[in-house]
Design a protein around this motif. Structure first.
Motif, PDB file in Angstrom:
ATOM      1  N   LYS A  23      82.167 117.602  18.222  1.00 44.92           N
ATOM      2  CA  LYS A  23      82.422 116.621  17.288  1.00 44.92           C
ATOM      3  C   LYS A  23      82.254 115.257  17.370  1.00 44.92           C
ATOM      4  CE  LYS A  23      85.152 119.666  14.202  1.00 44.92           C
ATOM      5  NZ  LYS A  23      85.676 120.807  14.883  1.00 44.92           N
ATOM      6  N   ARG A  24      82.798 114.832  18.753  1.00 42.67           N
ATOM      7  CA  ARG A  24      82.975 113.407  19.118  1.00 42.67           C
ATOM      8  C   ARG A  24      82.149 113.120  20.075  1.00 42.67           C
ATOM      9  NH1 ARG A  24      86.378 110.733  22.869  1.00 42.67           N
ATOM     10  NH2 ARG A  24      87.077 108.641  22.408  1.00 42.67           N
ATOM     11  N   ALA A  25      81.667 113.791  21.188  1.00 48.09           N
ATOM     12  CA  ALA A  25      80.692 113.377  22.367  1.00 48.09           C
ATOM     13  C   ALA A  25      79.443 113.064  21.913  1.00 48.09           C
ATOM     14  CB  ALA A  25      80.893 114.422  23.162  1.00 48.09           C
ATOM     15  N   LEU A  26      79.185 112.097  22.636  1.00 41.81           N
ATOM     16  CA  LEU A  26      77.682 111.538  22.527  1.00 41.81           C
ATOM     17  C   LEU A  26      76.871 112.635  23.463  1.00 41.81           C
ATOM     18  CD1 LEU A  26      75.031 109.593  22.216  1.00 41.81           C
ATOM     19  CD2 LEU A  26      76.033 108.385  24.191  1.00 41.81           C
ATOM     20  N   ILE A  27      75.888 113.178  22.808  1.00 45.42           N
ATOM     21  CA  ILE A  27      75.127 114.303  23.399  1.00 45.42           C
ATOM     22  C   ILE A  27      73.682 113.872  23.959  1.00 45.42           C
ATOM     23  CG2 ILE A  27      74.144 116.618  23.421  1.00 45.42           C
ATOM     24  CD1 ILE A  27      77.326 116.477  22.917  1.00 45.42           C
ATOM     25  N   VAL A  28      73.552 113.742  25.055  1.00 45.99           N
ATOM     26  CA  VAL A  28      72.514 113.339  25.668  1.00 45.99           C
ATOM     27  C   VAL A  28      71.389 114.654  26.236  1.00 45.99           C
ATOM     28  CG1 VAL A  28      71.286 111.987  27.636  1.00 45.99           C
ATOM     29  CG2 VAL A  28      73.458 111.298  26.645  1.00 45.99           C
ATOM     30  N   GLY A  29      70.107 114.548  25.744  1.00 44.15           N
ATOM     31  CA  GLY A  29      69.258 115.718  25.859  1.00 44.15           C
ATOM     32  C   GLY A  29      68.408 115.097  27.245  1.00 44.15           C
ATOM     33  N   ASP A  30      68.190 115.874  28.162  1.00 43.44           N
ATOM     34  CA  ASP A  30      67.129 115.686  29.335  1.00 43.44           C
ATOM     35  C   ASP A  30      65.937 115.983  28.917  1.00 43.44           C
ATOM     36  OD1 ASP A  30      67.491 114.530  31.846  1.00 43.44           O
ATOM     37  OD2 ASP A  30      68.328 116.394  32.807  1.00 43.44           O
ATOM     38  N   LEU A  31      64.879 114.986  29.392  1.00 43.20           N
ATOM     39  CA  LEU A  31      63.513 115.592  29.323  1.00 43.20           C
ATOM     40  C   LEU A  31      63.034 116.369  30.590  1.00 43.20           C
ATOM     41  CD1 LEU A  31      62.296 112.232  27.495  1.00 43.20           C
ATOM     42  CD2 LEU A  31      62.158 114.446  26.581  1.00 43.20           C
ATOM     43  N   PRO A  32      62.706 117.438  30.436  1.00 43.54           N
ATOM     44  CA  PRO A  32      62.290 118.077  31.642  1.00 43.54           C
ATOM     45  C   PRO A  32      61.101 117.774  32.158  1.00 43.54           C
ATOM     46  CG  PRO A  32      61.766 119.323  29.707  1.00 43.54           C
ATOM     47  CD  PRO A  32      62.473 118.316  29.130  1.00 43.54           C
ATOM     48  N   PHE A  33      60.933 118.226  33.697  1.00 43.00           N
ATOM     49  CA  PHE A  33      59.787 117.973  34.617  1.00 43.00           C
ATOM     50  C   PHE A  33      58.270 118.298  33.683  1.00 43.00           C
ATOM     51  CE2 PHE A  33      56.501 119.270  37.690  1.00 43.00           C
ATOM     52  CZ  PHE A  33      56.574 117.806  38.232  1.00 43.00           C
ATOM     53  N   GLY A  34      57.472 117.406  33.404  1.00 43.92           N
ATOM     54  CA  GLY A  34      56.255 117.681  32.719  1.00 43.92           C
ATOM     55  C   GLY A  34      56.328 117.343  31.322  1.00 43.92           C
ATOM     56  N   SER A  35      57.404 116.801  30.769  1.00 41.18           N
ATOM     57  CA  SER A  35      57.503 116.496  29.367  1.00 41.18           C
ATOM     58  C   SER A  35      57.338 114.852  29.337  1.00 41.18           C
ATOM     59  CB  SER A  35      58.734 116.875  28.626  1.00 41.18           C
ATOM     60  OG  SER A  35      59.943 116.065  29.305  1.00 41.18           O
ATOM     61  N   TYR A  36      57.200 114.173  30.099  1.00 46.18           N
ATOM     62  CA  TYR A  36      57.106 112.761  29.873  1.00 46.18           C
ATOM     63  C   TYR A  36      56.246 112.198  31.135  1.00 46.18           C
ATOM     64  CZ  TYR A  36      60.824 112.408  33.375  1.00 46.18           C
ATOM     65  OH  TYR A  36      61.492 112.557  34.488  1.00 46.18           O
TER      66      TYR A  36
ATOM     67  N   LEU B 186      86.739 105.119  25.526  1.00 47.95           N
ATOM     68  CA  LEU B 186      85.734 106.318  25.270  1.00 47.95           C
ATOM     69  C   LEU B 186      86.701 107.678  25.801  1.00 47.95           C
ATOM     70  CD1 LEU B 186      82.438 105.196  27.000  1.00 47.95           C
ATOM     71  CD2 LEU B 186      83.192 105.158  24.575  1.00 47.95           C
ATOM     72  N   TYR B 187      87.330 107.596  26.704  1.00 46.69           N
ATOM     73  CA  TYR B 187      88.222 108.627  26.982  1.00 46.69           C
ATOM     74  C   TYR B 187      89.780 108.261  26.623  1.00 46.69           C
ATOM     75  CZ  TYR B 187      91.069 112.073  29.411  1.00 46.69           C
ATOM     76  OH  TYR B 187      92.010 113.215  29.751  1.00 46.69           O
ATOM     77  N   GLY B 188      90.286 109.130  25.974  1.00 46.52           N
ATOM     78  CA  GLY B 188      91.846 108.815  25.378  1.00 46.52           C
ATOM     79  C   GLY B 188      91.961 108.182  24.228  1.00 46.52           C
ATOM     80  N   GLY B 189      90.773 107.651  23.728  1.00 53.34           N
ATOM     81  CA  GLY B 189      90.855 107.061  22.559  1.00 53.34           C
ATOM     82  C   GLY B 189      90.892 107.827  20.958  1.00 53.34           C
ATOM     83  N   LYS B 190      91.349 106.937  20.317  1.00 57.44           N
ATOM     84  CA  LYS B 190      91.387 107.948  18.827  1.00 57.44           C
ATOM     85  C   LYS B 190      90.365 108.003  18.185  1.00 57.44           C
ATOM     86  CE  LYS B 190      96.385 106.449  18.693  1.00 57.44           C
ATOM     87  NZ  LYS B 190      96.469 105.206  18.948  1.00 57.44           N
ATOM     88  N   GLY B 191      90.056 108.559  16.971  1.00 56.81           N
ATOM     89  CA  GLY B 191      89.003 108.598  16.165  1.00 56.81           C
ATOM     90  C   GLY B 191      88.071 109.784  16.197  1.00 56.81           C
ATOM     91  N   SER B 192      87.730 110.246  15.342  1.00 55.08           N
ATOM     92  CA  SER B 192      86.776 111.657  15.532  1.00 55.08           C
ATOM     93  C   SER B 192      85.505 111.566  15.300  1.00 55.08           C
ATOM     94  CB  SER B 192      87.481 112.669  14.539  1.00 55.08           C
ATOM     95  OG  SER B 192      87.568 112.117  13.266  1.00 55.08           O
ATOM     96  N   ARG B 193      85.097 110.261  14.966  1.00 55.98           N
ATOM     97  CA  ARG B 193      83.612 110.368  14.934  1.00 55.98           C
ATOM     98  C   ARG B 193      82.765 110.195  15.940  1.00 55.98           C
ATOM     99  NH1 ARG B 193      81.655 105.915  16.953  1.00 55.98           N
ATOM    100  NH2 ARG B 193      82.862 103.877  17.079  1.00 55.98           N
ATOM    101  N   ARG B 194      81.504 110.615  16.130  1.00 52.56           N
ATOM    102  CA  ARG B 194      80.930 110.531  17.200  1.00 52.56           C
ATOM    103  C   ARG B 194      80.650 109.226  17.873  1.00 52.56           C
ATOM    104  NH1 ARG B 194      78.594 115.418  19.218  1.00 52.56           N
ATOM    105  NH2 ARG B 194      78.296 116.690  17.425  1.00 52.56           N
TER     106      ARG B 194
END
Ligand code: KIV
Length: 289
Positions: free
Chosen positions: A100-113, A18-26
């Motif tokens: 381009k590569r990182a997995l992006i995690v979006g936080d659900l804010p207080f009151g949204s779940y 995950l860190y230091g690996g090759k490849g540019s896909r997400r």
């Protein structure tokens, strides 16, 4: 010479790291699961804008969290509680655009779940469709398991968050260490198991004793992401403004500052101001004729 078939690629193939690996896909949640199998540790940082996120992406940070810590660190609120879906959605979209590569995690804010699984699904769907995140995060163990289950069954990967859950600051009366004492430790273990059983792909452990975090990490097949939870977690996350020394005032004891950005930026601003006041800027090379 024939290349080895993918099926025969050794399990510890460093190109897959995950860190230091090759490849540019997400990076995807399947890569995260494979890292746990390999026993590979990985870093995660928060990000709230496209430019900073692009720096972290180029540095190889494999997972970024558009955390509701944006409340304190980016938007000037006193806690994470006031952060809205609109704010998280706009900033998550910026972070996705900047990477381009990182997995992006979006936080659900207080009151949204907290109202229940259907509300959680509506808001998580918005983050996936409008911002383009690859996963969402929500706080709570047993109490949020139904939400996790519905999101996962709808095809939305979920990172859970147990221990110190900052959206509950008013109930906690601050930000105390969690899981101390036998009863609290057992509850934390139940919380972590509950979100794993509900289908979460990873779980954040915040401000819990290192020994307990190690036990949770050993007993789960999904990765634990520690913040103030000792060195035995599978991954470590820090709020980027804390990590880079940009946050003003108090930062938690578990933070390590890897730079002094507040000083660097302040010095740059002062040098610019002095040049303007003294007439040294703009110089000939910055001037059109
Ligand atoms: O919002 C956030 O940044 C977080 C991390 C501290 C895990 O939840």
């Amino acid at each position: 010479m024939t290349q080895p078939s993918p099926a025969r690629t050794p399990k510890n193939d460093s190109s897959k790291a995950l860190y230091g690996g090759k490849g540019s896909r997400r990076i995807t949640v399947r890569d995260i699961a494979a890292a746990k199998e390999r026993g590979e540790k990985w870093p995660m940082l928060t990000a709230y804008d496209a430019m900073t996120a692009s720096v972290f992406d180029e540095a190889g940070i494999p997972v970024m969290l558009v955390g509701d810590s944006m409340g304190n660190c980016h938007l000037g609120y006193e806690s994470t509680v006031p952060v809205t879906m609109d704010e998280i959605t706009i900033l998550s979209a910026a972070v996705v655009r900047g990477t381009k590569r990182a997995l992006i995690v979006g936080d659900l804010p207080f009151g949204s779940y907290q109202e229940g699984p259907v509300q959680a699904l509506r808001n998580a769907t918005r983050l996936v469709k409008e911002a383009g995140v690859g996963a969402v995060k929500l706080e709570g163990g047993e109490r949020s398991a139904h939400q996790v289950e519905l999101l996962v069954s709808a095809g939305i990967p979920v990172m859970a968050h147990v221990g110190l859950t900052p959206q509950s600051v008013n109930a906690f009366g601050g930000y105390p260490v969690q899981g101390r004492g036998e009863e609290a430790a057992q509850q934390l273990l139940r919380d972590a198991k509950a979100v794993q059983d509900a289908g979460a792909f990873a779980v954040v452990l915040e401000a819990v004793p290192a020994e307990l975090a190690a036990e949770v990490t050993r007993s789960l097949h999904i990765p634990t992401v520690g913040i103030g939870a000792g060195s035995d977690c599978d991954a470590q996350v820090l709020v980027w403004t804390d990590m880079a020394g940009l946050t003003s005032g108090h930062v938690p004891r578990f933070v390590k500052k890897y730079a002094q950005l507040r000083e660097v930026l302040g010095d740059a601003a002062k040098a610019f101001a002095e040049d303007v006041v003294g007439g040294a800027f703009p110089a000939e090379e910055h001037t059109f004729h």
